[in-house]
Design an enzyme around this catalytic site. Structure first.
Site, PDB file in Angstrom:
ATOM      1  N   TYR A  57       0.839  -1.201   0.000  1.00  0.00           N
ATOM      2  CA  TYR A  57       0.000   0.000   0.000  1.00  0.00           C
ATOM      3  C   TYR A  57       0.878   1.257   0.000  1.00  0.00           C
ATOM      4  O   TYR A  57       1.735   1.436   0.870  1.00  0.00           O
ATOM      5  CB  TYR A  57      -0.954   0.014   1.206  1.00  0.00           C
ATOM      6  CG  TYR A  57      -2.054  -1.027   1.150  1.00  0.00           C
ATOM      7  CD1 TYR A  57      -2.356  -1.724  -0.014  1.00  0.00           C
ATOM      8  CD2 TYR A  57      -2.816  -1.313   2.283  1.00  0.00           C
ATOM      9  CE1 TYR A  57      -3.375  -2.675  -0.054  1.00  0.00           C
ATOM     10  CE2 TYR A  57      -3.837  -2.262   2.254  1.00  0.00           C
ATOM     11  CZ  TYR A  57      -4.100  -2.936   1.079  1.00  0.00           C
ATOM     12  OH  TYR A  57      -5.103  -3.880   1.048  1.00  0.00           O
ATOM     13  N   SER A 209     -13.679  -3.569   0.600  1.00  0.00           N
ATOM     14  CA  SER A 209     -14.560  -2.756  -0.260  1.00  0.00           C
ATOM     15  C   SER A 209     -16.046  -2.953   0.061  1.00  0.00           C
ATOM     16  O   SER A 209     -16.858  -3.224  -0.829  1.00  0.00           O
ATOM     17  CB  SER A 209     -14.302  -3.021  -1.746  1.00  0.00           C
ATOM     18  OG  SER A 209     -13.122  -2.401  -2.173  1.00  0.00           O
ATOM     19  N   PRO A 210     -16.435  -2.784   1.334  1.00  0.00           N
ATOM     20  CA  PRO A 210     -17.857  -2.927   1.675  1.00  0.00           C
ATOM     21  C   PRO A 210     -18.726  -1.853   1.019  1.00  0.00           C
ATOM     22  O   PRO A 210     -19.935  -2.014   0.926  1.00  0.00           O
ATOM     23  CB  PRO A 210     -17.875  -2.789   3.201  1.00  0.00           C
ATOM     24  CG  PRO A 210     -16.629  -2.024   3.534  1.00  0.00           C
ATOM     25  CD  PRO A 210     -15.605  -2.457   2.516  1.00  0.00           C
ATOM     26  N   LEU A 211     -18.079  -0.768   0.525  1.00  0.00           N
ATOM     27  CA  LEU A 211     -18.834   0.291  -0.171  1.00  0.00           C
ATOM     28  C   LEU A 211     -18.645   0.208  -1.683  1.00  0.00           C
ATOM     29  O   LEU A 211     -18.945   1.175  -2.403  1.00  0.00           O
ATOM     30  CB  LEU A 211     -18.372   1.669   0.321  1.00  0.00           C
ATOM     31  CG  LEU A 211     -18.680   1.988   1.774  1.00  0.00           C
ATOM     32  CD1 LEU A 211     -18.003   3.294   2.195  1.00  0.00           C
ATOM     33  CD2 LEU A 211     -20.192   2.077   1.987  1.00  0.00           C
ATOM     34  N   GLY A 213     -15.918   0.328  -3.249  1.00  0.00           N
ATOM     35  CA  GLY A 213     -14.940   1.353  -3.604  1.00  0.00           C
ATOM     36  C   GLY A 213     -15.485   2.769  -3.466  1.00  0.00           C
ATOM     37  O   GLY A 213     -14.841   3.731  -3.878  1.00  0.00           O
ATOM     38  N   GLY A 214     -16.670   2.920  -2.913  1.00  0.00           N
ATOM     39  CA  GLY A 214     -17.271   4.251  -2.723  1.00  0.00           C
ATOM     40  C   GLY A 214     -18.569   4.417  -3.493  1.00  0.00           C
ATOM     41  O   GLY A 214     -19.344   5.333  -3.236  1.00  0.00           O
ATOM     42  N   LEU A 215     -18.833   3.498  -4.432  1.00  0.00           N
ATOM     43  CA  LEU A 215     -20.054   3.620  -5.243  1.00  0.00           C
ATOM     44  C   LEU A 215     -21.308   3.624  -4.369  1.00  0.00           C
ATOM     45  O   LEU A 215     -22.246   4.400  -4.593  1.00  0.00           O
ATOM     46  CB  LEU A 215     -20.110   2.455  -6.251  1.00  0.00           C
ATOM     47  CG  LEU A 215     -21.339   2.398  -7.143  1.00  0.00           C
ATOM     48  CD1 LEU A 215     -21.481   3.663  -7.966  1.00  0.00           C
ATOM     49  CD2 LEU A 215     -21.260   1.185  -8.078  1.00  0.00           C
ATOM     50  N   LEU A 216     -21.310   2.782  -3.320  1.00  0.00           N
ATOM     51  CA  LEU A 216     -22.524   2.647  -2.500  1.00  0.00           C
ATOM     52  C   LEU A 216     -22.764   3.849  -1.582  1.00  0.00           C
ATOM     53  O   LEU A 216     -23.790   3.911  -0.904  1.00  0.00           O
ATOM     54  CB  LEU A 216     -22.454   1.347  -1.687  1.00  0.00           C
ATOM     55  CG  LEU A 216     -22.621   0.067  -2.526  1.00  0.00           C
ATOM     56  CD1 LEU A 216     -22.169  -1.166  -1.731  1.00  0.00           C
ATOM     57  CD2 LEU A 216     -24.074  -0.107  -2.972  1.00  0.00           C
ATOM     58  N   LYS A 219     -22.676   8.973  -3.848  1.00  0.00           N
ATOM     59  CA  LYS A 219     -22.169  10.280  -4.320  1.00  0.00           C
ATOM     60  C   LYS A 219     -21.803  10.277  -5.801  1.00  0.00           C
ATOM     61  O   LYS A 219     -21.450  11.322  -6.339  1.00  0.00           O
ATOM     62  CB  LYS A 219     -20.964  10.706  -3.479  1.00  0.00           C
ATOM     63  CG  LYS A 219     -19.713   9.871  -3.696  1.00  0.00           C
ATOM     64  CD  LYS A 219     -18.591  10.370  -2.795  1.00  0.00           C
ATOM     65  CE  LYS A 219     -17.339   9.543  -2.975  1.00  0.00           C
ATOM     66  NZ  LYS A 219     -16.257   9.964  -2.096  1.00  0.00           N
TER      67      LYS A 219
END
Ligand code: NAP
Length: 335
Positions: A57, A209-211, A213-216, A219
């Protein structure tokens, strides 16, 4: 205060939220060291104890930042890292799950983290070029040396989990206690085979990635993304451009809409609902949240105490369940 649950078939107790640190020190789409340190402080102050990083990372900066931030409270934290991907060298022995690469990777991680042990050492991927016996024996030696306390895997398929556990058992070695797979309302395919296999073989499940990657978070739109977000900063051919193409589908935006309906009804946010949904699945031990700012962290933390009622779970399942496949049918009917 958060609950602490045993990680798989082990005595290690972890919080149901794990702090993912892939953003830390990443100059393109992540956050700098002062913000990373604030995120760590607030996450721990909220009562959580589980932090996940990896040798690769931000080219190793994530481990360095985490190491500096936790130095004074090392023993309060369950520190997880990963090896497999090349971090320094580019030669044929600088990647994979061989004894050579894992040993060098672990030494590098300990150096960057400024600690003499990690609580959970995970192989980041399956390596088809190394005999599984060599990988499991190497991980067992790490545990016996005291440099690693528990071992896990990431991104392994069901058959690979079985191979790993059977190799360990055959040789009287240390078994894996955890799996780190991708899982969210938009990526549910591990439900068919991987999750039941992980449960049968004593692995706790820490989902990344529970979201999505941010899609959920709600926004993004199909056409545009906020300019400060990873999907708003995509460069041609980079990982987020590929992910954007895979994730920004009509079906996935229908799932985002369903999350929004539940969030409005429960007077909370998309983020809270999406992360809480992963935690409501009995196979999941912890969700690895990946905030880039302290404000995003606060939003993610709400998931820890959010109870989704039966209607919410039913609506979210209906919106996100994939078409019935033969393997899915077998799994549902026969377990
Ligand atoms: N084992 C593996 O192969 C693997 C792979 C990937 C990740 N991981 C682990 O899993 C962790 C989490 O993965 P992820 O970062 O993909 O998780 P995610 O939770 O799906 O996405 C996190 C991203 O969503 C956006 N976001 C989060 N909360 C938000 C909020 N409240 N409002 C608006 N935007 C928000 C932020 O990105 P923007 O602000 O840029 O939009 C944030 O970086 C990583 O840190 C890493 O530890 C493991």
């Amino acid at each position: 205060m958060p609950d602490f649950v045993p990680l798989g078939r082990s005595g290690l107790k972890v919080s149901s939220l794990c702090l993912g640190t892939m953003n830390f020190g990443n100059e393109n789409w992540g956050c700098d060291e002062p913000t990373s340190a604030k995120i760590i402080d607030r996450f721990l102050e909220a009562g959580n104890n589980f932090i996940d990083t990896a040798n690769v990372y931000a080219g190793g900066r994530s481990e360095e930042i985490v190491g500096r931030a936790i130095a004074a409270r090392r023993d309060e934290i369950v520190l997880a890292t990963k090896g497999f991907n090349p971090q320094e060298g580019t030669g044929p022995n600088d990647r994979g799950n061989s004894r050579v690469n894992l040993t060098r990777s672990l030494e590098g991680s300990l150096r960057r983290l400024g600690t003499d042990f990690v609580d959970l050492y995970q192989v980041h991927s399956w390596d088809p070029t190394t005999p599984i016996e060599e990988t499991m024996a190497t991980l067992d030696d790490f545990v016996r040396s005291g440099k690693v306390r528990y071992i896990g895997c990431s991104n392994w398929q069901a058959s690979q989990i079985v191979e790993g556990q059977w190799a360990a058992a055959r040789n009287g070695g240390t078994p894996l206690v955890s799996l780190q797979p991708q899982y969210s309302l938009i990526v549910r395919d591990i439900e068919i085979d991987v999750l039941p296999t992980a449960a049968r073989h004593g692995l706790g499940v820490i989902v990344w990635s529970p979201l999505g990657g941010g899609l959920l978070t709600g926004k993004h739109s199909k056409e545009s993304s906020p300019s400060d977000s990873r999907f708003g900063k995509v460069a041609s051919g980079d990982i987020w451009e590929l992910m954007r193409r895979a994730l920004f589908t009509d079906r996935n935006f229908e799932i985002v809409a369903a999350v929004g309906v539940v969030a409005d009804r429960l007077h909370t946010t998309h983020t809270g609902v999406a992360v809480a949904w992963t935690l409501a699945q009995s196979a999941v031990t912890s969700a690895i949240i990946g905030p880039r700012t302290v404000e995003q962290l606060e939003d993610n933390l709400t998931a820890g105490s959010l109870e989704l009622d039966a209607d919410a779970l039913k609506d979210l399942d209906r919106a996100s369940r994939g078409p019935l496949t033969y393997l899915g049918f077998l799994a549902r009917e026969r377990g």
